[in-house]
Write a protein that holds these residues in place. Structure first.
Motif, PDB file in Angstrom:
ATOM      1  N   ASP A 116       0.848  -1.207   0.000  1.00 54.61           N
ATOM      2  CA  ASP A 116       0.000   0.000   0.000  1.00 54.61           C
ATOM      3  C   ASP A 116       0.882   1.254   0.000  1.00 54.61           C
ATOM      4  O   ASP A 116       1.074   1.909   1.020  1.00 54.61           O
ATOM      5  CB  ASP A 116      -0.923  -0.022   1.221  1.00 54.61           C
ATOM      6  CG  ASP A 116      -1.850   1.176   1.266  1.00 54.61           C
ATOM      7  OD1 ASP A 116      -1.902   1.940   0.274  1.00 54.61           O
ATOM      8  OD2 ASP A 116      -2.512   1.349   2.310  1.00 54.61           O
ATOM      9  N   LEU A 117       1.468   1.584  -1.154  1.00 59.97           N
ATOM     10  CA  LEU A 117       2.416   2.693  -1.245  1.00 59.97           C
ATOM     11  C   LEU A 117       1.754   4.043  -0.985  1.00 59.97           C
ATOM     12  O   LEU A 117       2.350   4.915  -0.345  1.00 59.97           O
ATOM     13  CB  LEU A 117       3.110   2.683  -2.608  1.00 59.97           C
ATOM     14  CG  LEU A 117       3.912   1.413  -2.915  1.00 59.97           C
ATOM     15  CD1 LEU A 117       4.591   1.525  -4.265  1.00 59.97           C
ATOM     16  CD2 LEU A 117       4.920   1.116  -1.812  1.00 59.97           C
ATOM     17  N   ASP A 118       0.534   4.218  -1.459  1.00 66.74           N
ATOM     18  CA  ASP A 118      -0.178   5.468  -1.184  1.00 66.74           C
ATOM     19  C   ASP A 118      -0.449   5.605   0.310  1.00 66.74           C
ATOM     20  O   ASP A 118      -0.340   6.693   0.878  1.00 66.74           O
ATOM     21  CB  ASP A 118      -1.491   5.530  -1.966  1.00 66.74           C
ATOM     22  CG  ASP A 118      -1.279   5.715  -3.461  1.00 66.74           C
ATOM     23  OD1 ASP A 118      -0.189   6.209  -3.843  1.00 66.74           O
ATOM     24  OD2 ASP A 118      -2.180   5.365  -4.240  1.00 66.74           O
ATOM     25  N   GLY A 119      -0.775   4.467   0.944  1.00 66.15           N
ATOM     26  CA  GLY A 119      -1.016   4.475   2.384  1.00 66.15           C
ATOM     27  C   GLY A 119       0.246   4.836   3.153  1.00 66.15           C
ATOM     28  O   GLY A 119       0.198   5.604   4.114  1.00 66.15           O
ATOM     29  N   ALA A 141       2.801   6.604   1.949  1.00 68.62           N
ATOM     30  CA  ALA A 141       3.101   8.012   1.671  1.00 68.62           C
ATOM     31  C   ALA A 141       2.264   8.905   2.587  1.00 68.62           C
ATOM     32  O   ALA A 141       2.778   9.874   3.156  1.00 68.62           O
ATOM     33  CB  ALA A 141       2.827   8.334   0.208  1.00 68.62           C
ATOM     34  N   ALA A 142       1.001   8.566   2.753  1.00 70.11           N
ATOM     35  CA  ALA A 142       0.136   9.348   3.645  1.00 70.11           C
ATOM     36  C   ALA A 142       0.591   9.216   5.097  1.00 70.11           C
ATOM     37  O   ALA A 142       0.616  10.194   5.842  1.00 70.11           O
ATOM     38  CB  ALA A 142      -1.315   8.884   3.497  1.00 70.11           C
ATOM     39  N   TYR A 143       1.005   7.993   5.494  1.00 70.64           N
ATOM     40  CA  TYR A 143       1.464   7.738   6.868  1.00 70.64           C
ATOM     41  C   TYR A 143       2.700   8.583   7.198  1.00 70.64           C
ATOM     42  O   TYR A 143       2.837   9.116   8.292  1.00 70.64           O
ATOM     43  CB  TYR A 143       1.769   6.248   7.012  1.00 70.64           C
ATOM     44  CG  TYR A 143       2.441   5.853   8.292  1.00 70.64           C
ATOM     45  CD1 TYR A 143       1.757   5.881   9.506  1.00 70.64           C
ATOM     46  CD2 TYR A 143       3.769   5.439   8.298  1.00 70.64           C
ATOM     47  CE1 TYR A 143       2.382   5.502  10.676  1.00 70.64           C
ATOM     48  CE2 TYR A 143       4.400   5.061   9.460  1.00 70.64           C
ATOM     49  CZ  TYR A 143       3.703   5.096  10.655  1.00 70.64           C
ATOM     50  OH  TYR A 143       4.318   4.738  11.816  1.00 70.64           O
ATOM     51  N   HIS A 187       3.888  11.413   5.330  1.00 72.67           N
ATOM     52  CA  HIS A 187       3.912  12.827   4.968  1.00 72.67           C
ATOM     53  C   HIS A 187       2.670  13.644   5.304  1.00 72.67           C
ATOM     54  O   HIS A 187       2.764  14.864   5.431  1.00 72.67           O
ATOM     55  CB  HIS A 187       4.165  12.961   3.463  1.00 72.67           C
ATOM     56  CG  HIS A 187       5.484  12.397   3.044  1.00 72.67           C
ATOM     57  ND1 HIS A 187       6.680  12.969   3.371  1.00 72.67           N
ATOM     58  CD2 HIS A 187       5.778  11.274   2.340  1.00 72.67           C
ATOM     59  CE1 HIS A 187       7.679  12.249   2.876  1.00 72.67           C
ATOM     60  NE2 HIS A 187       7.163  11.211   2.249  1.00 72.67           N
ATOM     61  N   GLU A 188       1.523  13.009   5.403  1.00 76.03           N
ATOM     62  CA  GLU A 188       0.290  13.794   5.530  1.00 76.03           C
ATOM     63  C   GLU A 188      -0.138  13.897   6.987  1.00 76.03           C
ATOM     64  O   GLU A 188      -0.280  12.901   7.679  1.00 76.03           O
ATOM     65  CB  GLU A 188      -0.827  13.148   4.709  1.00 76.03           C
ATOM     66  CG  GLU A 188      -0.521  13.153   3.224  1.00 76.03           C
ATOM     67  CD  GLU A 188      -1.585  12.452   2.403  1.00 76.03           C
ATOM     68  OE1 GLU A 188      -2.658  12.115   2.943  1.00 76.03           O
ATOM     69  OE2 GLU A 188      -1.327  12.224   1.205  1.00 76.03           O
TER      70      GLU A 188
END
Ligand SMILES: [Zn+2]
Length: 93
Positions: free
Chosen positions: A32-35, A37-39, A41-42
C-alpha cells in the motif's frame, strides 16, 4: 501548560518533547504505497481536540498520548502510549 504524567504527576511542558500526531496508523499492507506516503507525509492541523504523542524526556522517559484542545491548550486526557497501543491491538500483556 502542564502535563500530568501518569507516572510522575503534573509537570511543566518544558520537561516534555512533542513527538507528533497520535492519530496516524501504519498501513498493514506493505504494498500500500499510497497508504505509506500518507502515513509518512500527511498530517492534519486541527483547531480543537487532538491526540498527540509526547515524551516525558526530562522525567521518566515514558511516551504518552495527550488529548489536547489546540486552541486553548486544555488537556482532556493523558494516557501511557503503551496502553493505547495495546488497546488498539486488542490485547493485553
Ligand atoms: Zn513521567
Amino acid at each position: 501548560m502542564r502535563i500530568a504524567c501518569p507516572h510522575c504527576g503534573p509537570r511543566g511542558v518544558d520537561e516534555f518533547s512533542y513527538l507528533g500526531d497520535a492519530t496516524v496508523t501504519r498501513p498493514t499492507d506493505p504494498a500500500d504505497l499510497d497508504g505509506f506516503a500518507a502515513y509518512v507525509h500527511e498530517r492534519r492541523n486541527p483547531a480543537g481536540r487532538h491526540r498527540e504523542l509526547w515524551q516525558h524526556a526530562l522525567g521518566c522517559q515514558s511516551w504518552l498520548v495527550v488529548t489536547r484542545d489546540t486552541r486553548t491548550h486544555a488537556i482532556e486526557a493523558v494516557e501511557a502510549a503503551r496502553d493505547v497501543a495495546l488497546a488498539r491491538a486488542g490485547g493485553e500483556s
